[in-house]
Design a protein around this motif. Structure first.
Motif, mmCIF file in Angstrom:
data_model
loop_
_atom_site.group_PDB
_atom_site.id
_atom_site.type_symbol
_atom_site.label_atom_id
_atom_site.label_comp_id
_atom_site.label_asym_id
_atom_site.label_seq_id
_atom_site.Cartn_x
_atom_site.Cartn_y
_atom_site.Cartn_z
ATOM 1 N N ILE A 135 -4.280 10.910 -6.260
ATOM 2 C CA ILE A 135 -4.239 9.642 -6.997
ATOM 3 C C ILE A 135 -2.947 9.573 -7.810
ATOM 4 O O ILE A 135 -2.826 8.774 -8.738
ATOM 5 C CB ILE A 135 -5.463 9.495 -7.919
ATOM 6 C CG1 ILE A 135 -5.556 10.668 -8.904
ATOM 7 C CG2 ILE A 135 -6.737 9.371 -7.108
ATOM 8 C CD1 ILE A 135 -6.621 10.472 -9.971
ATOM 9 N N GLY A 137 1.032 8.874 -8.802
ATOM 10 C CA GLY A 137 1.948 7.768 -8.589
ATOM 11 C C GLY A 137 3.076 8.204 -7.670
ATOM 12 O O GLY A 137 2.998 9.259 -7.026
ATOM 13 N N TYR A 190 0.372 -3.896 4.729
ATOM 14 C CA TYR A 190 1.116 -3.760 3.486
ATOM 15 C C TYR A 190 2.097 -4.925 3.434
ATOM 16 O O TYR A 190 3.071 -4.973 4.187
ATOM 17 C CB TYR A 190 1.849 -2.425 3.445
ATOM 18 C CG TYR A 190 2.789 -2.266 2.274
ATOM 19 C CD1 TYR A 190 2.320 -2.281 0.967
ATOM 20 C CD2 TYR A 190 4.158 -2.094 2.481
ATOM 21 C CE1 TYR A 190 3.176 -2.150 -0.115
ATOM 22 C CE2 TYR A 190 5.030 -1.947 1.410
ATOM 23 C CZ TYR A 190 4.537 -1.977 0.115
ATOM 24 O OH TYR A 190 5.381 -1.848 -0.954
ATOM 25 N N LYS A 202 6.268 -1.004 -6.859
ATOM 26 C CA LYS A 202 4.859 -1.308 -7.116
ATOM 27 C C LYS A 202 3.960 -0.301 -6.389
ATOM 28 O O LYS A 202 3.136 -0.667 -5.550
ATOM 29 C CB LYS A 202 4.537 -2.739 -6.677
ATOM 30 C CG LYS A 202 5.289 -3.799 -7.463
ATOM 31 C CD LYS A 202 4.842 -5.190 -7.078
ATOM 32 C CE LYS A 202 5.587 -6.249 -7.874
ATOM 33 N NZ LYS A 202 5.290 -6.176 -9.323
ATOM 34 N N TYR A 203 4.131 0.950 -6.733
ATOM 35 C CA TYR A 203 3.355 2.007 -6.080
ATOM 36 C C TYR A 203 1.916 2.005 -6.590
ATOM 37 O O TYR A 203 1.643 1.833 -7.773
ATOM 38 C CB TYR A 203 3.980 3.373 -6.377
ATOM 39 C CG TYR A 203 3.390 4.509 -5.565
ATOM 40 C CD1 TYR A 203 3.993 4.925 -4.390
ATOM 41 C CD2 TYR A 203 2.233 5.157 -5.980
ATOM 42 C CE1 TYR A 203 3.461 5.956 -3.641
ATOM 43 C CE2 TYR A 203 1.684 6.190 -5.238
ATOM 44 C CZ TYR A 203 2.313 6.593 -4.065
ATOM 45 O OH TYR A 203 1.779 7.616 -3.322
ATOM 46 N N SER A 204 0.990 2.166 -5.677
ATOM 47 C CA SER A 204 -0.421 2.357 -6.011
ATOM 48 C C SER A 204 -1.047 3.159 -4.885
ATOM 49 O O SER A 204 -0.473 3.275 -3.789
ATOM 50 C CB SER A 204 -1.147 1.019 -6.168
ATOM 51 O OG SER A 204 -1.276 0.355 -4.920
ATOM 52 N N VAL A 205 -2.236 3.719 -5.121
ATOM 53 C CA VAL A 205 -2.912 4.487 -4.081
ATOM 54 C C VAL A 205 -3.171 3.602 -2.869
ATOM 55 O O VAL A 205 -2.966 4.022 -1.719
ATOM 56 C CB VAL A 205 -4.240 5.072 -4.619
ATOM 57 C CG1 VAL A 205 -5.046 5.706 -3.490
ATOM 58 C CG2 VAL A 205 -3.962 6.111 -5.703
ATOM 59 N N LYS A 206 -3.611 2.368 -3.103
ATOM 60 C CA LYS A 206 -3.880 1.455 -1.987
ATOM 61 C C LYS A 206 -2.609 1.076 -1.243
ATOM 62 O O LYS A 206 -2.572 1.068 -0.010
ATOM 63 C CB LYS A 206 -4.584 0.191 -2.490
ATOM 64 C CG LYS A 206 -4.856 -0.828 -1.382
ATOM 65 C CD LYS A 206 -5.695 -1.984 -1.864
ATOM 66 C CE LYS A 206 -5.786 -3.084 -0.803
ATOM 67 N NZ LYS A 206 -6.234 -2.577 0.505
ATOM 68 N N ASN A 207 -1.547 0.762 -1.973
ATOM 69 C CA ASN A 207 -0.298 0.410 -1.314
ATOM 70 C C ASN A 207 0.238 1.563 -0.485
ATOM 71 O O ASN A 207 0.784 1.364 0.607
ATOM 72 C CB ASN A 207 0.745 -0.024 -2.343
ATOM 73 C CG ASN A 207 0.517 -1.436 -2.839
ATOM 74 O OD1 ASN A 207 -0.253 -2.196 -2.251
ATOM 75 N ND2 ASN A 207 1.176 -1.793 -3.937
#
Length: 346
Positions: A135, A137, A190, A202-207
C-alpha cells in the motif's frame, strides 16, 4: 524477484498434489525438447508453473532473486519435478537452470535476458509472474521508476522484448507463448496514461494496479501485431485468488485478514498453475484454445483464471496503444532497451 502471487511451499514437487487433475498431458509433449523461461520462479505460482512445465518435458530457465544456495536448490527441485512425472531417469535433453535477476533493476533484466539469448537460440515459452502487493506510495527504484510498476510492467515488457529473437526461433506446433500473469480481464483502464504515464503525479494503489494491467494489454497487443511476431502467442492472464504468501509486504493489520480469506477461498498455487500452463501445453501439441477478444487473427489473448478467454477494456484504442508504446520505449530506453518493430537493440 518478489512474487505477486507467491506461495510458501519448500519444494517444486508440491505441485503434484493435483497432477491427476491436469487436463493436457501427451507423449508428444513429453518427448519433444522444449525450453521455458519463468520469471518469478522462486516461489508461489511461478514456482508451481516451473514445476508443471518441467513435469511436461520442458527445460526450465528459472529466473529470480538470488541468495546463497538458491541455484542448487532450484535446479534440484526442478529435476525432481521432471523425474516424478516420468518415473524414470531424467531425459538427457531436459536441463534446468537458475538465472539470478533483481527485476527492480531494468539494467539487471537486460543483462539477464541477454545471457539467456546468448546461451539459448530457441525459447518456446516465457512466463512472467514477478511482482509485489503493498500500500506504499510512489517508491523509486535505483533507476527512478516506481517499484510496483517496474515489477508488474516495465520489467516484463523488457524481458519480452529482449527474448524475442529466441522466441521467434521456436518450433512448437502452435507457436511460442509469452504470458504475463497479472490482471488480464480484471483491471480497469488507467485513464491518465497521457497526463501521468509513469504515475509520478497522482499515484495510488488503484492507479498502480490499473496502470500495470492496462499497460500490459496495450503493450503486448502492439507487440503481438508486429509483423515479425505473428507466430507468437501473447497472453495477459489473471491468476484469481491464490492461497499463497501474496501480500507479504503489507502491514500486519492487512496481512492477517488476507491470510484468513486465503485459507477460506484461495486456490493452491499448483491448481492455479494447472490453468495457467494450459495454453502453453496446447501450443506444444497443436493450436491454442483461446479466442482473441477482437475475434481477429492478430493481437493479444486475454485469459481468465480458469483458462477461458477474457475481454479487453473499453478504452483499448489505437491511440492508447501508441501512447503507452511510446512511454514504454522511453522508460526502457533509459536502460538501453530499444523497441523497434518488436526487436530490441542494446
Amino acid at each position: 524477484v518478489k512474487n505477486h502471487f507467491a506461495g510458501s511451499s519448500d519444494h517444486f514437487a508440491d505441485c503434484f498434489v493435483s497432477l491427476s487433475n491436469y487436463r493436457i498431458t501427451t507423449n508428444e509433449i513429453m518427448n519433444t525438447p522444449k525450453r521455458a523461461v519463468v520469471v518469478g520462479a522462486t516461489n508461489g505460482i511461478g514456482k508451481a508453473i516451473s514445476c508443471r512445465l518441467a513435469a511436461d518435458g520442458f527445460s526450465v530457465v528459472a529466473v529470480g532473486r538470488n541468495k546463497e544456495g538458491r541455484a542448487d536448490e532450484i535446479v534440484k527441485n526442478l529435476t525432481e519435478c521432471s523425474l516424478a512425472a516420468k518415473k524414470s531417469e531424467q531425459d538427457a535433453t531436459t536441463q534446468h537452470e537458475f538465472r539470478p535477476c533483481d527485476a527492480f533493476s531494468l539494467e539487471q533484466v537486460k543483462e539477464c535476458a541477454a545471457g539467456i539469448v546468448r546461451d539459448h537460440s530457441k525459447i518456446d515459452a516465457l512466463v512472467m509472474t514477478q511482482g509485489m502487493a503493498t500500500i506504499q506510495g510512489f517508491t523509486p527504484t535505483s533507476e527512478g521508476n516506481d517499484e510496483k510498476l517496474t515489477l508488474h510492467f516495465w520489467s516484463r515488457a523488457a524481458f519480452a522484448a529482449l527474448l524475442l529473437p529466441s522466441l521467434r526461433a521456436s518450433s512448437m506446433p502452435g507457436g511460442p507463448v509469452v504470458m504475463t500473469i497479472l490482471s488480464g480481464g480484471v483491471h480497469s483502464p488507467y485513464t491518465k496514461y497521457k497526463e501521468d504515464p509513469e504515475l509520478r503525479k497522482k499515484y495510488s494503489v488503484k492507479n498502480a494496479a490499473d496502470g500495470a494491467g492496462f499497460y500490459s494489454d496495450l503493450f503486448f497487443d502492439k507487440l503481438a501485431k508486429q509483423p515479425s511476431n505473428q507466430g507468437i502467442n501473447f497472453i495477459h492472464s489473471a491468476p484469481g485468488f491464490v492461497s499463497s504468501n501474496w501480500g507479504t509486504e503489507m502491514p500486519f493489520y492487512l496481512k492477517a485478514p488476507v491470510r484468513f480469506m486465503q485459507k477460506l477461498g484461495g486456490k493452491s498455487p499448483s491448481k492455479c498453475a494447472s490453468f495457467m500452463v494450459e495454453p502453453i501445453l496446447q501450443c506444444a501439441s497443436g493450436d491454442i484454445g483461446l479466442v482473441r477478444p477482437s475475434s481477429t487473427a492478430q493481437g493479444l489473448f486475454i485469459m481468465n483464471e480458469d483458462a477461458t478467454s477474457g475481454k479487453l477494456t473499453k478504452l483499448h484504442t489505437e491511440e492508447a496503444i501508441e501512447s503507452v508504446w511510446d512511454t514504454a520505449g522511453k522508460v526502457l530506453g533509459k536502460a538501453g532497451v530499444s523497441l523497434d518493430d518488436g526487436t530490441c537493440n542494446n
